[in-house]
Structures are given as C-alpha cells and as structure tokens.
Design an enzyme around this catalytic site. Structure first.
Site: not given
Ligand code: SIN
Length: 534
Positions: A115, A231, A277, A340, A375
């Site tokens: 990610e 998010h 993010r 988020h 985060r």
């Molecule tokens: C996501 O699946 O994008 C959320 C995971 C997270 O908040 O770390």
C-alpha cells in the site's frame, strides 16, 4: 441490564486492541470485563479492509518497516514506539496464526500486498478485503473460550470513576437507559476512533471518540489531536454513505484520474498513486475542485489491471459496488477523501500508561506518537495488537489482579431516558458539517476560529440528557473542540494537518507533539525526552 460480576479489570472496547488485551490479562486468572456499545463485531477493526503490515522475514525487513513508518509520519514519529511496533509485530502476528486467523495464502505461502509509502510488499490480508473481520473473528473466538473474560454488549461507558486521584472503574449505561458502576483495579481504554466528528467518514456510527472525551473529563493528557487522517479513496456517490475503497486497490495497480481523464499524481509525488496517504488525499481534494471552487469528479481506475481478478481479490468491495451499479473491471469509480483514522488521542507511553494512575489506553484511542503526523497504511491493526498486549502486561504487573471487596454498585443515575432533547440529531449533523468544512483537509485560522465558535454555540444548546445519542454527541463536541484547539495552535503544515496560512513545515518550532489537558493551554513537547507518565 445483564447481571455482571465483580471484576479486576475493565476494558472499554472490543476491537483488536481490547480483545488482545483481554486475552493477555486473563492469562493468569484475572477477571476481565470487556464492554462494548453495540454487538461485538461492530468496531473499526471489523471494517479494516486492506490488511495488517508486518515484517515477517527478518531484521532487514524490520528495519525497512521502521524507516517507512518514520518517513510516512513526516518528522513526528516517536521512534521508540515505532521500534516497538515493528519489532514486536511479527511475534503478535505469529500468535494470531496460532489462534486460527486465516490470512490469504498462495501455494501454502502467506500472500503479501503493498500500500502507499511502503517500500516493499509486507501487508497480510484475509478473505481478500476482509482482514479486520477475520482477525476480529479469531480473537473473539479465543476470548470467548477464556472463562474469566466477560463480554458485555450494548452497553455504553459514560465516564471514568475516580477515587483518591486514581481511576477506579467506569459508569455504564445499558440499552434500556439504566446506569450502573463497574469498579476495577484498572481500566483500559480501547474504544477506537472518532470519525463521526466529520460528515464524511469511513468509520461506523460507533466511532464517537468516547474514550478520548472520558479521559479528558477525568483530567488526562491528550496529544496530537490536529492530526486526523483522511483516507484518499472513499466511494463518492450522491446519497450513499462513504464507503472505504482500500488502498490495496492502488497497491494492485489502480490509477487515479481527474475529470479530464488524466493521471495526476506525478504532479504531487514521485511515488504516484502509492505516495503517503496525506499527500494523495490533498491531491484528490485539489483535483476535485474547479477554478470557481466547483466540485469536479475524481476517479479510481482499475480497468487496465489484469494481474488480479478484482471480484476475487476484493470481494467485499466488488459486492458493494455492484449494489450501486459499478464494477472495478468495467467502470471508473468516483472517489473522495473521508475521515479515517485519528493519529492523536489519550497520551500514553509504550506500555499503554496514561497520565492518570490506573488508566491505560491502546489502539486508535491512544497516542504513543507511533504514527507521527500521518499513519503508514495498514499499521493500525498492528498497533492494536502490539500495544493491546503491552498494556495488558503493564496492567497485570502494576495493578495486581484482585479487587478487594469492590464490585458492581448501584445505578449511577437511575432511569436515564427522561432528560434530553430531540435536537441532538440536528446538532450532530451541524457539528459534522462544520468540522468537515472548517477543520478538514485544508484549514486556516479564520475557518478554525469559526469552527471553535460554532462548537461553543452547540455546547450552549444544553443537551443534557443521558441517553446514548446525547452521551455520544457530548463526546464528539469535546473531540471537535480538541481538534480545533490543537489545529489552531500548530502554525505549520505537516502530515495530515495542512494550514493554508502556514503551508510550510517548521521543525524548529513545531517538530514536537501537541499536548493539552483540562484547564491548560496547548503546549508542544518531545515525547522522547519527557519522563515516564504515571
Ligand atoms: C485500507 O484498506 O486502505 C485501509 C487500511 C488502513 O487504514 O491502514
């Protein structure tokens, strides 16, 4: 209210941190009461899609995970907390595997995805995009098998009890409005986040910042409240509640496109769609605004991705989209950022100790400084596991496990249904909208000042009832006021906190954590230099 017995420890919240702590505390015979506002499977943990980040292949991997966590945190990560997280993470995840958590595998080997801001694939997932639900299921099954753990559903914790300057239990409110007190040797707050403070959020309705507000009222130190993570990709359809579209979609190759169909992330960050993010969320906000301030669509595009089958890799997301006539394979998916995860919270050390004796906190409600100002994706489930286990150990050692002559007492407030005003739903909507517009992704002194005034006016509405919606509304007002105060005090931009009027990062003045407690102004402190808490 269901009959409950005398207990040694109370845990507020039944998500990943609360359940892991309960299992740890009950290991040598202590009686543990876990209290949750709704059913046991209704918490942020169960909504976590993407996965759990963990460095399972040795020291080098752990060092890289530490670097990625520190880099994403934009100069504010408490290195000691981050070191604990990445070093103890593998042990805690191996424990989950022993307890029956079914992470996805290929040919028997655990599958790993990537990610945003991760330098390698290190994210375990389960049932495609249902990682939190699978971890919750296995922890709950384990906790249910432990005789000394009592799981109490549909019960709201209203306040912390204080005796002789230490936390001595909690006030509880059942679904019929009856109050009781639960006395205990120590209390762990594991009550999760506060996404409901904003109109647009990926969080469920239970995320109302109760733990932070209760700790604040009791006098605890609260830290870093200006850092609310948005998010980048929540589904944006008119009239449809924001729905999380996991960052793992971009990890598997999805692009972001603006209204002209252009991929735009190259203008914002070299990591493109897998930038941190906060960067991606602000980029989407900017691309989603036309020259006259009008809203423009921004899309997630997975149509070109062939290495995975979206329907099997992301079954939950695909099902939700299908209910709204959309398919990852076929359509551009409209997205917008949504609140988020709260990086701030009740200040704790790396053992979950707060600034109040016998009060501990772990998971999203807590602020160890492990995430700094932003985060790293999929570090939150790991945080709950690692610091839930640590808090349990500290409570076990420091608070003993025998309550002497204490137990559940009479109702605190008798029938609590009477008071209260029908206006609470209206006030909640106005509060959420105000916070979104004035204290959201992009802020300035003027807007924050207006938000502060609006919150004071809401407080003046005097919603004094003690039914659950009003308890939650008061907690959200407290959280909103703390976010606004902390955001006003930080005259710089860093991570998730972006001030239009102070667009630069200022390490000399603000390379520190914000700290606030009742009756005191916001101050800025270096967690790594401050002394032990309680
Ligand atoms: C996501 O699946 O994008 C959320 C995971 C997270 O908040 O770390």
């Amino acid at each position: 209210m269901a009959a409950v017995e005398e207990t040694d420890f109370v845990i507020v919240g039944a998500g990943i941190a609360g359940l892991r702590a309960a299992i740890g505390l009950a290991a040598d015979g202590a009686r543990v009461l876990v209290v949750t506002k709704e059913a046991l499977d209704e918490s942020n943990t169960y909504y976590a899609q993407g996965g759990i980040a963990v460095a399972m292949s040795g020291e080098e991997d752990v060092a890289l995970h530490l670097d990625d966590t520190v880099n994403a945190g934009d100069g504010l990560v408490n290195r000691e907390a981050a070191r604990v997280l990445v070093e103890e993470g593998p042990l805690r995840v191996e424990e989950l595997l022993r307890w029956g958590t079914e992470f996805d595998r290929e040919g028997g080997k655990l599958m790993l995805t990537r990610e945003g801001a991760h330098s390698r694939n290190r994210i375990l997932h389960a049932h495609g995009d249902a990682t939190g639900a699978e971890i919750g299921r296995s922890l709950l099954r384990h906790a249910r098998a432990v005789e000394k753990i009592t799981l109490l559903e549909w019960t709201t914790t209203t306040d912390l009890l204080i005796e002789d300057g230490a936390i001595a239990g909690v006030g509880l409110l059942d679904r019929d409005g009856q109050g009781t007190r639960a006395r205990a040797r120590a209390v762990l707050l594991a009550s999760g986040g506060a996404g409901q403070v904003y109109s647009d959020t990926t969080n469920p309705a239970v995320a109302t910042g109760d733990g932070i507000a209760m700790a604040w009222r009791a006098g605890a130190e609260i830290a870093d409240m200006e850092f609310y993570q948005f998010h980048p990709t929540a589904l944006s359809l008119p009239g449809v509640q924001r729905f999380l579209l996991s960052e793992a979609l971009r990890g598997e190759g999805a692009y972001l496109r603006n209204a002209r169909g252009e991929r735009f992330m190259e203008r914002y960050h070299p990591l493109l769609e897998l930038a941190p993010r906060d960067v991606v969320a602000r980029a989407i906000t900017r691309e989603g605004m036309g020259p006259a301030g009008e809203a423009l669509p921004v899309y997630l595009d997975m149509r070109h991705v062939t290495k995975v089958d979206p329907a099997t890799r992301f079954p939950g997301i695909s099902k939700f989209l299908a209910e709204h006539g959309l398919a990852l394979r076929r359509d551009l998916i409209p997205v917008r950022p949504a609140a988020h995860y709260l990086m701030g919270g009740v200040r704790t050390d790396v053992h979950g100790r707060t600034s109040l004796p016998r009060l501990y906190a772990a998971g999203e409600v807590a602020c160890t400084g492990v995430h700094g100002a932003n985060r790293l994706a999929s570090n939150s489930l790991l945080e709950g596991l690692v610091f839930g286990a640590r808090a349990a150990e500290a409570m076990r050692v420091e608070a003993g496990y025998r309550v002497q002559g204490a137990g559940y007492r009479d109702a605190v407030r008798g029938d609590t249904r009477a008071a209260g005003s029908d206006d609470s739903a209206r006030v909640l909507r106005e509060l959420q909208q105000t916070m979104w517009e004035k204290a959201g992704l992009l802020r300035d002194a003027e807007g924050l000042g207006e938000a502060g005034e609006a919150i004071r006016a809401f407080e003046g509405e005097n919603l004094m009832g003690f039914d659950r919606p009003q308890v939650e509304l008061r907690n959200l007002q407290t959280v909103a006021a703390l976010i606004v105060r902390s955001a006003l005090a930080r005259h710089e931009s860093r991570g998730a906190h972006y001030r239009n009027d102070f667009p630069k990062r200022d390490d000399a003045q603000f390379g520190k954590h914000s700290l606030v407690s009742k009756g005191r102004d916001v101050t800025f402190v270096d967690f790594q230099r401050t002394e032990a808490l309680a």
